[in-house]
Motif scaffolding. Structure first.
Motif, PDB file in Angstrom:
ATOM      1  N   VAL A   1     -19.401 -20.439  -2.288  1.00  0.00           N
ATOM      2  CA  VAL A   1     -20.437 -19.659  -2.847  1.00  0.00           C
ATOM      3  C   VAL A   1     -21.491 -19.492  -1.934  1.00  0.00           C
ATOM      4  N   THR A   2     -21.776 -18.331  -1.369  1.00  0.00           N
ATOM      5  CA  THR A   2     -22.559 -18.057  -0.088  1.00  0.00           C
ATOM      6  C   THR A   2     -23.656 -17.087  -0.396  1.00  0.00           C
ATOM      7  N   TYR A   3     -24.905 -17.393   0.118  1.00  0.00           N
ATOM      8  CA  TYR A   3     -26.141 -16.488   0.153  1.00  0.00           C
ATOM      9  C   TYR A   3     -26.150 -15.334   0.766  1.00  0.00           C
TER      10      TYR A   3
ATOM     11  N   LYS B   1     -30.808 -18.493   5.024  1.00  0.00           N
ATOM     12  CA  LYS B   1     -29.934 -17.481   5.835  1.00  0.00           C
ATOM     13  C   LYS B   1     -28.507 -16.895   5.349  1.00  0.00           C
ATOM     14  N   THR B   2     -28.297 -15.788   5.562  1.00  0.00           N
ATOM     15  CA  THR B   2     -27.140 -15.304   5.130  1.00  0.00           C
ATOM     16  C   THR B   2     -25.936 -16.214   5.620  1.00  0.00           C
ATOM     17  N   GLY B   3     -25.025 -16.365   4.714  1.00  0.00           N
ATOM     18  CA  GLY B   3     -23.890 -17.062   5.442  1.00  0.00           C
ATOM     19  C   GLY B   3     -23.964 -18.757   4.827  1.00  0.00           C
ATOM     20  N   ASP B   4     -25.238 -19.044   4.314  1.00  0.00           N
ATOM     21  CA  ASP B   4     -25.375 -20.722   3.832  1.00  0.00           C
ATOM     22  C   ASP B   4     -24.597 -20.606   2.442  1.00  0.00           C
ATOM     23  N   ILE B   5     -23.858 -21.733   2.529  1.00  0.00           N
ATOM     24  CA  ILE B   5     -23.261 -22.247   1.321  1.00  0.00           C
ATOM     25  C   ILE B   5     -24.071 -22.952   0.367  1.00  0.00           C
ATOM     26  N   ILE B   6     -24.007 -22.546  -0.853  1.00  0.00           N
ATOM     27  CA  ILE B   6     -24.962 -23.275  -2.080  1.00  0.00           C
ATOM     28  C   ILE B   6     -24.573 -24.262  -2.754  1.00  0.00           C
ATOM     29  N   GLY B   7     -25.344 -24.986  -3.337  1.00  0.00           N
ATOM     30  CA  GLY B   7     -24.776 -26.145  -4.120  1.00  0.00           C
ATOM     31  C   GLY B   7     -25.269 -27.518  -3.776  1.00  0.00           C
ATOM     32  N   HIS B   8     -25.754 -28.200  -4.839  1.00  0.00           N
ATOM     33  CA  HIS B   8     -25.941 -29.603  -4.545  1.00  0.00           C
ATOM     34  C   HIS B   8     -25.679 -30.666  -5.685  1.00  0.00           C
ATOM     35  N   GLU B   9     -24.942 -29.993  -6.557  1.00  0.00           N
ATOM     36  CA  GLU B   9     -24.218 -31.226  -7.397  1.00  0.00           C
ATOM     37  C   GLU B   9     -22.837 -30.935  -7.435  1.00  0.00           C
ATOM     38  N   PHE B  10     -22.248 -31.981  -6.899  1.00  0.00           N
ATOM     39  CA  PHE B  10     -20.818 -32.294  -6.616  1.00  0.00           C
ATOM     40  C   PHE B  10     -20.320 -33.496  -6.566  1.00  0.00           C
TER      41      PHE B  10
END
Length: 389
Positions: A4-6, A53-62
């Motif tokens: 999932v990408t910003y 920044k465009t292209g950053d991968i989201i998410g911190h619960e995993f």
């Protein structure tokens, strides 16, 4: 791999990225088996978090399964199941040695940039902007885990992903909120926000013996969930929380209060919320502190206000005079996940809490963009989303 990408405010897409590789001897690579959408992710989705920044991968619960480890990781091997805390900790700096893992000195390569804003830099975070290291997040098929020997919690046999996934963030965050408020047997507590963190704060307060816990929100489904799990509920669209709490506590007010909302607070028909919307739209403040102001007014003299809700940079019209006059104590900050997660794992194993009560929506990684909108807009009774890559 897919992640999932910003791509800008309100624009998250599932894109293809190179698979991560070991870059340091303390790295590990995990194959993500479960990940979740967090309320803090909405701060990026809604454009409140700088340095994205465009292209950053989201998410911190995993969480997931170890696929590869660097030569310096001696306590993990391929096939181990782990929950990954959202705060990246080196395990040996001054702050880590004192179990203040969210303040780690070694894990944030953007420390100088963040220190210019905050005076000192905190730990690196997964999927949380280039103020916190620009690390790829966990809403992806694979993730590189830096300082992997310290930044993990092994999952015992017999527990499902959904039972332990929230040990990555929101369960320890709710627990730390209650601990920071010094909740104990007999406490009276008020919590703003019946979202995931607020609900875990509620459960944590009850586990710690609180006598009465009030939960304040205006979403019927969330209030119903809070009531079903032991709260006395206050709908702020129907009554002013201050008036309700004064009446319900015979004029004493709660001695412990928790702001589990943070910078995207929405009031109902009050002037300060209009003021904040204008100020944030013109970038004259970086959050809407309506709940923070209200919680200060609603905290008993000599009480403690605990703030797990995320704030960024500056807010306006902060009622410091009221806090000073009432002798309030403030405690706040990112969660020291690895300080609390082992205790909470025991609560899960011994059946004192089943964290799966929170999950209302499930999907695949490709469903994430639509589910972000569902979660943000609280459609379809959405409280918590879990994704399986």
């Amino acid at each position: 791999m897919r992640g999932v990408t910003y791509h800008g405010t309100g624009d998250f897409r599932v894109d293809t990225h190179p698979d991560p590789i070991i870059g340091h001897e303390r790295d590990a690579i995990i194959r993500v088996t479960s990940t979740a959408i967090c309320g803090s992710d909405l701060h990026m989705f809604d454009g409140f978090m700088p340095e994205m920044k465009t292209g950053d991968i989201i998410g911190h619960e995993f969480m997931g399964v170890i696929e590869d480890v660097g030569s310096g990781v001696g306590n993990l091997k391929k096939g181990d199941r782990v929950v990954v805390p959202f705060t990246i900790n080196c395990g040996h700096c001054h702050w880590c040695q004192n179990k203040q893992f969210a303040l780690c000195d070694e894990s944030n390569p953007d420390a100088e940039k963040l220190a210019a804003i905050t005076g000192q830099a905190a730990a690196g975070l997964f999927g949380f902007s280039h103020l916190y290291g620009g690390y790829d997040g966990g809403q992806a098929e694979y993730v590189r885990i830096p300082f992997a020997d310290a930044t993990h919690l092994k999952v015992p046999d017999g527990l499902t992903d959904e039972q332990v996934l929230f040990l990555s963030d929101i369960f320890p965050t709710g627990w730390q909120a209650a601990m920071n408020a010094e909740v104990k047997p007999g406490s009276t507590v008020a919590i703003w926000g019946a979202g995931p963190v607020g609900l875990f704060a509620l459960k944590s307060c009850l586990l710690l013996g609180a006598e009465r816990v009030f939960v304040i929100d205006n979403v019927p489904e969330r209030l119903a969930m809070a009531k079903a799990h032991g709260a006395e509920i206050i709908d702020h669209s129907q009554v002013k929380p201050y008036d309700a709490l004064m009446e319900l506590t015979n004029g004493m007010l709660p001695e412990k209060t928790i702001d589990a909302v943070g910078l995207e607070a929405h009031g109902t028909g009050v002037i300060d919320t209009i003021y904040d919307k204008v100020k944030t739209a013109t970038m004259q403040e970086t959050g809407r502190p309506h709940v923070l102001r209200e919680a200060i007014m609603c905290t008993q003299k000599g009480g403690i206000l605990s703030i797990p809700g995320v704030y960024a940079a500056i807010v306006d019209k902060f009622p410091i005079g009221a806090a000073f006059a009432k002798g309030l104590t403030f405690r706040m900050g990112q969660t020291h996940v690895m300080q609390h997660a082992p205790t909470l794992l025991e609560h899960i194993q011994e059946g004192r809490i089943d964290p799966t009560f929170l999950i209302t929506h499930r999907g695949k990684l490709e469903d994430a963009p639509d589910l972000y909108e569902t979660f943000r807009d609280k459609k379809d009774d959405c409280v918590k989303v879990v994704l399986t890559p």
